[in-house]
Design an enzyme around this catalytic site. Structure first.
Site, PDB file in Angstrom:
ATOM      1  NE  ARG A 199       9.633  17.359  10.412  1.00 23.21           N
ATOM      2  CZ  ARG A 199      10.192  16.385  10.466  1.00 23.21           C
ATOM      3  NH1 ARG A 199       9.847  15.104  10.858  1.00 23.21           N
ATOM      4  NH2 ARG A 199      11.576  16.306  10.062  1.00 23.21           N
ATOM      5  CG  HIS A 222       9.773  13.591  16.314  1.00 25.32           C
ATOM      6  ND1 HIS A 222       9.705  14.830  15.906  1.00 25.32           N
ATOM      7  CD2 HIS A 222      10.313  12.778  15.270  1.00 25.32           C
ATOM      8  CE1 HIS A 222       9.929  14.608  14.460  1.00 25.32           C
ATOM      9  NE2 HIS A 222      10.490  13.524  14.231  1.00 25.32           N
TER      10      HIS A 222
HETATM   11  P1  NAP Z   1      10.722  11.227   0.488  1.00 24.30           P
HETATM   12  O1  NAP Z   1      11.518  10.032   0.210  1.00 24.30           O
HETATM   13  O2  NAP Z   1      10.961  12.657   0.063  1.00 24.30           O
HETATM   14  O3  NAP Z   1       9.165  11.175   0.174  1.00 24.30           O
HETATM   15  C1  NAP Z   1       8.327  12.072   0.163  1.00 24.30           C
HETATM   16  C2  NAP Z   1       6.945  11.705  -0.463  1.00 24.30           C
HETATM   17  O4  NAP Z   1       5.845  12.758  -0.260  1.00 24.30           O
HETATM   18  C3  NAP Z   1       6.945  11.466  -2.148  1.00 24.30           C
HETATM   19  O5  NAP Z   1       6.510  10.544  -2.351  1.00 24.30           O
HETATM   20  C4  NAP Z   1       6.383  12.893  -2.602  1.00 24.30           C
HETATM   21  O6  NAP Z   1       5.828  12.643  -3.923  1.00 24.30           O
HETATM   22  C5  NAP Z   1       5.284  13.046  -1.631  1.00 24.30           C
HETATM   23  N1  NAP Z   1       4.936  14.582  -1.602  1.00 24.30           N
HETATM   24  C6  NAP Z   1       5.425  15.416  -1.427  1.00 24.30           C
HETATM   25  N2  NAP Z   1       4.895  16.577  -1.502  1.00 24.30           N
HETATM   26  C7  NAP Z   1       3.440  16.246  -2.106  1.00 24.30           C
HETATM   27  C8  NAP Z   1       2.579  16.780  -2.248  1.00 24.30           C
HETATM   28  N3  NAP Z   1       2.311  18.105  -2.335  1.00 24.30           N
HETATM   29  N4  NAP Z   1       1.402  16.005  -2.808  1.00 24.30           N
HETATM   30  C9  NAP Z   1       1.627  14.739  -2.837  1.00 24.30           C
HETATM   31  N5  NAP Z   1       2.598  13.966  -2.474  1.00 24.30           N
HETATM   32  C10 NAP Z   1       3.507  14.565  -1.941  1.00 24.30           C
HETATM   33  O7  NAP Z   1      10.529  11.833   2.090  1.00 24.30           O
HETATM   34  P2  NAP Z   1      10.713  10.258   3.267  1.00 24.30           P
HETATM   35  O8  NAP Z   1      12.233   9.965   3.475  1.00 24.30           O
HETATM   36  O9  NAP Z   1       9.725   9.193   3.013  1.00 24.30           O
HETATM   37  O10 NAP Z   1      10.146  11.031   4.382  1.00 24.30           O
HETATM   38  C11 NAP Z   1       9.073  11.503   4.585  1.00 24.30           C
HETATM   39  C12 NAP Z   1       8.840  12.344   5.906  1.00 24.30           C
HETATM   40  O11 NAP Z   1       8.775  11.737   7.063  1.00 24.30           O
HETATM   41  C13 NAP Z   1      10.008  13.251   6.248  1.00 24.30           C
HETATM   42  O12 NAP Z   1       9.721  14.713   5.412  1.00 24.30           O
HETATM   43  C14 NAP Z   1       9.832  13.560   7.705  1.00 24.30           C
HETATM   44  O13 NAP Z   1       9.045  14.907   7.870  1.00 24.30           O
HETATM   45  C15 NAP Z   1       9.085  12.337   8.095  1.00 24.30           C
HETATM   46  N6  NAP Z   1       9.844  11.897   8.921  1.00 24.30           N
HETATM   47  C16 NAP Z   1       9.386  11.577  10.413  1.00 24.30           C
HETATM   48  C17 NAP Z   1      10.363  10.712  11.253  1.00 24.30           C
HETATM   49  C18 NAP Z   1       9.663  10.536  12.558  1.00 24.30           C
HETATM   50  O14 NAP Z   1      10.473   9.930  13.405  1.00 24.30           O
HETATM   51  N7  NAP Z   1       8.749  10.771  12.927  1.00 24.30           N
HETATM   52  C19 NAP Z   1      11.339  10.311  10.733  1.00 24.30           C
HETATM   53  C20 NAP Z   1      11.830  10.273   9.434  1.00 24.30           C
HETATM   54  C21 NAP Z   1      11.100  11.147   8.729  1.00 24.30           C
HETATM   55  P3  NAP Z   1       6.811  12.012  -5.247  1.00 24.30           P
HETATM   56  O15 NAP Z   1       7.411  10.742  -4.770  1.00 24.30           O
HETATM   57  O16 NAP Z   1       5.819  12.297  -6.272  1.00 24.30           O
HETATM   58  O17 NAP Z   1       7.838  13.142  -5.039  1.00 24.30           O
HETATM   59  C1  GLV Z   2      12.959  13.018  11.917  1.00 17.81           C
HETATM   60  O1  GLV Z   2      11.840  13.391  11.738  1.00 17.81           O
HETATM   61  C2  GLV Z   2      13.508  12.852  10.351  1.00 17.81           C
HETATM   62  O2  GLV Z   2      13.085  13.831   9.676  1.00 17.81           O
HETATM   63  O3  GLV Z   2      14.382  12.501  10.172  1.00 17.81           O
END
Ligand code: NAP
Ligand code: GLV
Length: 306
Positions: free
Chosen positions: A221, A269
Site C-alpha cells: 500500500r 496498482h
Molecule cells: P497476509 O496473508 O495477511 O500477510 C500479511 C503478512 O504481514 C503476515 O506475514 C504478517 O505477519 C505480516 N505483518 C502484519 N503486520 C506486521 C507487523 N506489524 N510487523 C511485521 N509483520 C507484519 O496478507 P497477504 O494476502 O499476503 O497480502 C499482503 C498485502 O498485500 C495486502 O494487505 C495488500 O495491502 C497487498 N496487496 C496488494 C496488491 C496489489 O495489487 N498491489 C494485491 C493484493 C494485496 P504474521 O504472518 O506473523 O501474521
Molecule cells: C489489492 O490491492 C488487494 O488488496 O487485493
C-alpha cells in the site's frame, strides 16, 4: 439467502452473473440506497452508508486481500469480515516482484536506454550474492514471493510479526529483529498489510538502514512509504531506485514528484489483479461453508488490522 454486491465501479453485471451462477439458490443484486436487507455482502471499496442500511449482514466478503479500507468503517457488530486469500494473486505477485528484482539486478534499464540510442554496449555481470532480497510480510503473498525470488538463487530473507519457517528463506520476526533484517537487505520488497503499526514504516529511519545501493519494491500500500523520505534517499544516492505499484493517493496526482523521477519505475496498482473466476469461486465456496456453520479461512482480526 440474499447477497448484495458493491463493486465501486460500473462493471457489476458480469460479477453478479458469475456469483449467481456459482450460488444459484441465492438472491443477488447490486447494492443501492434502500436495498432490502441481505445476509452477505460481496464488495470492494464500499461506503459507510451500505453498512448503516444493512444491519442484518453476517458475512462481508472483500474482493481483495488488503482490508485497510474497512478499518475506518463501522460494520454491523455480528458481521465477520473475510478477505481474499490468494485467488490467483500470489502467482501474479511472484511474477511482478521477480521481474522488478531481475530488471534491477540485470540492469535492463541501462540496456534499453543504450539500445534506444543505437549503442551496443555491455556492463560487467554482477554477483547475485551482492543483491540480498528482503521481503516484509510473509503471509499468503509474501511467502510465495520470497520462495519465487529464492528460486533464482538470490539470498532471501523475510520479516513478519510472528515466527515463520520457509525453506530457502532466512526468517526474522518482530520489531526486535527489524534492524538486523534491514541491514542484511539490498532489495526490499513490501508485502505488509496497511495497519496502524505498518503505516509509514518505509521512512528515512528504516530505508537508510538498507545496504548502500538499496532498492525498494512496494506492492503493498502507498501509505507504507513516506514519499518525501523515499525521494530524498534516491536523490542523495543511498537508494539506487524503486519500483512502485501502489500510492498514498490513487490515481497518483499529477505533479507528484514520483512522476518522471529517473530512478522510479511505476505501475498503476496492477501487480496482482482481482481475477473474476478465481475470486467468485473462492467467495462462493466460503459463503456455502459459512451457511453450513463450517470454519472458513481469511476472517480478518479487525483488532490486529489484517
Ligand atoms: P497476509 O496473508 O495477511 O500477510 C500479511 C503478512 O504481514 C503476515 O506475514 C504478517 O505477519 C505480516 N505483518 C502484519 N503486520 C506486521 C507487523 N506489524 N510487523 C511485521 N509483520 C507484519 O496478507 P497477504 O494476502 O499476503 O497480502 C499482503 C498485502 O498485500 C495486502 O494487505 C495488500 O495491502 C497487498 N496487496 C496488494 C496488491 C496489489 O495489487 N498491489 C494485491 C493484493 C494485496 P504474521 O504472518 O506473523 O501474521
Ligand atoms: C489489492 O490491492 C488487494 O488488496 O487485493
Amino acid at each position: 439467502m440474499r447477497i448484495i454486491f458493491y463493486g465501486n465501479h460500473n462493471k457489476s453485471a458480469p460479477w453478479i452473473a458469475a456469483l449467481q451462477a456459482a450460488l444459484p439458490g441465492a438472491e443477488i443484486e447490486a447494492w443501492h440506497p434502500g436495498a432490502a436487507p441481505a445476509d452477505h455482502a460481496v464488495l470492494w471499496g464500499p461506503p459507510q452508508q451500505l453498512f448503516d442500511e444493512q444491519p442484518r449482514l453476517r458475512g462481508v466478503f472483500n474482493m481483495g486481500a488488503g482490508v485497510d479500507a474497512f478499518l475506518h468503517l463501522k460494520l454491523p457488530p455480528q458481521a465477520v469480515l473475510v478477505r481474499l486469500e490468494d485467488a490467483g494473486m500470489a502467482t501474479q505477485m511472484a511474477e511482478y516482484v521477480c521481474q522488478a528484482v531481475i530488471r534491477h539486478f540485470r540492469d535492463i534499464d541501462f540496456y534499453e536506454r543504450e539500445m534506444e540510442q543505437g549503442r551496443w554496449s555491455f556492463r560487467k555481470p554482477l554477483a547475485r550474492s551482492d543483491f540480498p532480497v528482503g521481503v516484509m510480510g510473509l503471509g499468503v503473498l509474501g511467502s510465495r514471493v520470497a520462495q519465487a525470488v529464492a528460486h533464482f538463487d538470490f539470498p532471501v530473507a523475510g520479516w513478519s510479526r510472528s515466527r515463520h519457517e520457509i525453506e530457502g528463506v532466512r526468517c526474522h520476526w518482530g520489531a526486535d529483529q527489524l534492524d538486523e533484517f534491514l541491514a542484511a537487505t539490498r532489495i526490499l520488497v513490501c508485502l505488509l498489510p496497511l495497519t496502524p503499526q505498518t503505516e509509514n514504516i518505509l521512512s528515512r529511519a528504516t530505508l537508510s538502514k538498507l545496504r548502500p545501493g538499496g532498492y525498494l519494491v512496494n506492492v503493498a500500500r502507498g501509505a507504507h512509504v513516506v514519499d518525501e523520505d523515499l525521494v530524498a534517499l534516491l536523490d542523495e544516492g543511498h537508494l539506487a531506485g524503486a519500483t512502485l505499484d501502489v500510492f498514498r493517493t490513487e490515481p497518483l496526482p499529477q505533479g507528484h514528484p514520483f512522476w518522471n523521477h529517473p530512478k522510479i519505475v511505476m505501475t498503476p496498482h496492477a501487480s496482482a489483479r482481482t481475477l473474476r473466476e478465481e475470486t467468485v469461486a473462492q467467495i462462493a465456496r466460503k459463503i456455502v461453508a459459512f451457511e453450513r456453520g463450517e470454519a472458513i479461512g481469511g476472517i480478518v482480526d479487525t483488532g490486529r488490522g489484517y
